[in-house]
Design a protein around this motif. Structure first.
Motif, PDB file in Angstrom:
ATOM      1  N   GLY A 115       0.863  -1.203  -0.020  1.00 50.45           N
ATOM      2  CA  GLY A 115       0.023   0.106  -0.007  1.00 50.45           C
ATOM      3  C   GLY A 115       0.806   1.300  -0.075  1.00 50.45           C
ATOM      4  O   GLY A 115       0.270   2.345   0.078  1.00 50.45           O
ATOM      5  N   SER A 116       2.179   1.003   0.001  1.00 44.58           N
ATOM      6  CA  SER A 116       3.174   2.299  -0.203  1.00 44.58           C
ATOM      7  C   SER A 116       2.512   3.129  -1.509  1.00 44.58           C
ATOM      8  O   SER A 116       2.553   2.489  -2.579  1.00 44.58           O
ATOM      9  N   LEU A 117       2.816   4.544  -1.148  1.00 45.70           N
ATOM     10  CA  LEU A 117       2.596   5.309  -2.253  1.00 45.70           C
ATOM     11  C   LEU A 117       3.525   5.571  -3.241  1.00 45.70           C
ATOM     12  O   LEU A 117       4.761   5.570  -2.712  1.00 45.70           O
ATOM     13  N   LEU A 118       3.326   5.458  -4.211  1.00 50.26           N
ATOM     14  CA  LEU A 118       4.187   5.765  -5.504  1.00 50.26           C
ATOM     15  C   LEU A 118       4.396   7.020  -5.978  1.00 50.26           C
ATOM     16  O   LEU A 118       4.978   7.757  -5.921  1.00 50.26           O
ATOM     17  N   CYS A 119       3.031   7.418  -6.205  1.00 55.03           N
ATOM     18  CA  CYS A 119       2.687   8.722  -6.707  1.00 55.03           C
ATOM     19  C   CYS A 119       1.411   9.346  -6.796  1.00 55.03           C
ATOM     20  O   CYS A 119       0.410   8.453  -6.905  1.00 55.03           O
TER      21      CYS A 119
END
Length: 493
Positions: free
Chosen positions: A469-473
């Protein structure tokens, strides 16, 4: 006897005396003429020799030419001298003598000048050395023979001794000329290494500038992302920003260290280059005496390499974000299809990915056979989340777009009405970039699946690593006013 009779008797003697004086004057005049003619000839020969020496002398180092090259204007210089002059000049392609701009980039060696300069070096008088190092102690004779086996200078008698008679020998002049050629090759290699390091310094500087701007933008993206979840995540948000800033500072320090290290290597290589150039101008004996240590030091300089820094930041998992996104999950949003043609990126997108170095950018869009899939769903409102499989070893594009115009063997995407994430390979590294805004993202490319979250009413599209779930952009624009379709395109290897 009368006076007239006496004069008549002495007249023949006077005439003979006058004739002798005339002949003596003529011989004296001829001797003077011959002497003047010889002096004139010697002066002419001396002047011609001086003119010839000037023609074979580099106007920068004032020595005989080494690997001479001739510019468009007709002036010739040593290639090492010209390169050093251009490297220090603000207008590197100008002639150092007349300042005329040279259009040549691939300069060829002037073989005629090189051979003439080599002959001039061989016939010039060797400087008188007051030390006894060049005199053989055993035979009290000059050392004029170079032993290839022992790399020593010998006299003629020593070279024929039992110790050296089976070794390979050459004259010092011939040996020095051959080693000059080897030194010139080392100098060319050092020069190419220096140029490559200069390009790498520019690349690292560009990365640092891009990273500064990107860090500021990513702060805003992360802050906006944390606004989607509860206030109790505020502390986690602050911690995330602090860690990212620390990591960004560490990467920036690494980039600066890399730049400084490469700059120091450039200085070292330039100093070695200049030292080799100066060594080539030494006499044959002095050149061969210092040859061993110089060759060892140049080999050490040549093996020094500096790896480029990877500026990617670590992505953090936002607590509870996957659970929140799963509430809006839509399955089977893409229908696979094969497009038997080549998709290319616009110059703007390629410019963002490759930076301002136009030499590294392809002149024409690269055409790669692709497999494309587009959405069966059409979104006109609400929030939607779906996950997309992405390959590990090829480039791809995914996101949402207004429409896809299909032709017989082609498809066109309107980049002004699409929100897309690109994964493109450059060298051995994959870069993530977006079209709105045109930006390279300094985060590690995920493996496996990417989650796409569309908030149609707010005009946002965010991309996440589906594993944690980490943000890429996160892409933000004005609210959408047209239907959107999911899209994915994968380049075939």
């Amino acid at each position: 006897m009368s006076r007239e009779q006496m004069d008549m008797c002495h007249k023949p003697d006077v005439e003979m005396h006058l004739a002798d004086e005339s002949r003596s004057c003529q011989l004296s005049a001829k001797s003077s003429y011959d002497s003047d003619r010889k002096n004139f000839q010697r002066n002419m020969d001396s002047e011609a020799l001086q003119v010839l020496q000037r023609e074979l002398t580099c106007s920068i180092c004032m020595n005989y030419f080494l690997d001479p090259v001739t510019l468009d204007c007709g002036h010739s210089f040593c290639r090492p001298c010209l390169f050093l002059s251009w490297d220090a000049s603000q207008t590197p392609m100008c002639c150092p003598h007349c300042r005329q701009v040279s259009k040549k980039t691939d300069l060829k060696t002037n073989t005629h000048l090189r051979n003439m300069a080599s002959l001039a070096r061989q016939v010039r008088m060797e400087p008188v050395n007051s030390s006894q190092e060049q005199i053989c102690e055993a035979h009290d004779a000059a050392k004029w023979v170079f032993c290839d086996t022992d790399k020593n200078l010998l006299c003629g008698l020593c070279s024929n001794s039992l110790e050296h008679m089976l070794h390979s020998h050459r004259s010092t002049q011939r040996a020095a000329e051959e080693f000059r050629e080897k030194l010139l090759k080392r100098m060319a290699f050092l020069w190419n290494m220096t140029k490559q390091l200069q390009n790498n310094v520019k690349l690292e500087t560009s990365k640092a500038e891009s990273l500064e701007e990107y860090v500021a933008l990513r702060k805003a993206m992360i802050k906006a992302e944390y606004q989607k979840i509860h206030q109790f995540l505020f502390e986690e948000e602050v911690l995330h920003l602090q860690v990212m800033e620390k990591e960004a500072k560490e990467i920036y320090d690494k980039l600066e260290e890399s730049r400084v290290r490469m700059t120091q290597q450039i200085v070292t290589q330039r100093e070695m280059f200049t030292e080799l150039k100066d060594m080539c101008q030494k006499s044959d004996v002095e050149l061969l005496q210092d040859l061993g240590t110089v060759m060892e030091r140049t080999e050490l300089v040549q093996i020094q390499t500096t790896q480029l820094v990877n500026p990617d930041l670590t992505s953090w998992c936002s607590t509870g974000l996957l659970d929140m996104l799963s509430r809006f999950k839509v399955d089977n949003v893409l229908i696979p299809g094969t497009i038997g043609h080549l998709m290319s990126l616009s110059e703007d997108v390629r410019g963002v990915l490759f930076g301002n170095n136009q030499h590294s950018m392809p002149r024409e869009p690269q055409r790669v056979r692709s497999i494309a899939a587009w959405g069966d769903h059409t979104f006109v409102s609400g929030r939607h989340y779906w996950e997309v499989d992405v390959p590990r070893n090829s480039s791809w594009v995914l996101g949402v777009c207004k429409d896809i115009l299909l032709r017989e063997h082609d498809f066109i995407i309107d980049f002004e009405e699409a929100s897309l994430l690109f994964a493109l390979k450059l060298g051995g590294h994959y870069y993530l970039s977006t079209n709105r805004p045109l930006l390279v993202h300094h985060v590690k490319m995920p493996v496996g699946k990417i989650g796409v979250f569309l908030d149609y009413d707010k005009g946002t599209v965010s991309f996440h690593d589906a594993a944690d779930g980490s943000l890429l952009c996160s892409l933000t624009s004005s609210p959408f006013t047209f239907p959107l379709k999911p899209f994915r395109c994968v380049n075939l290897p």
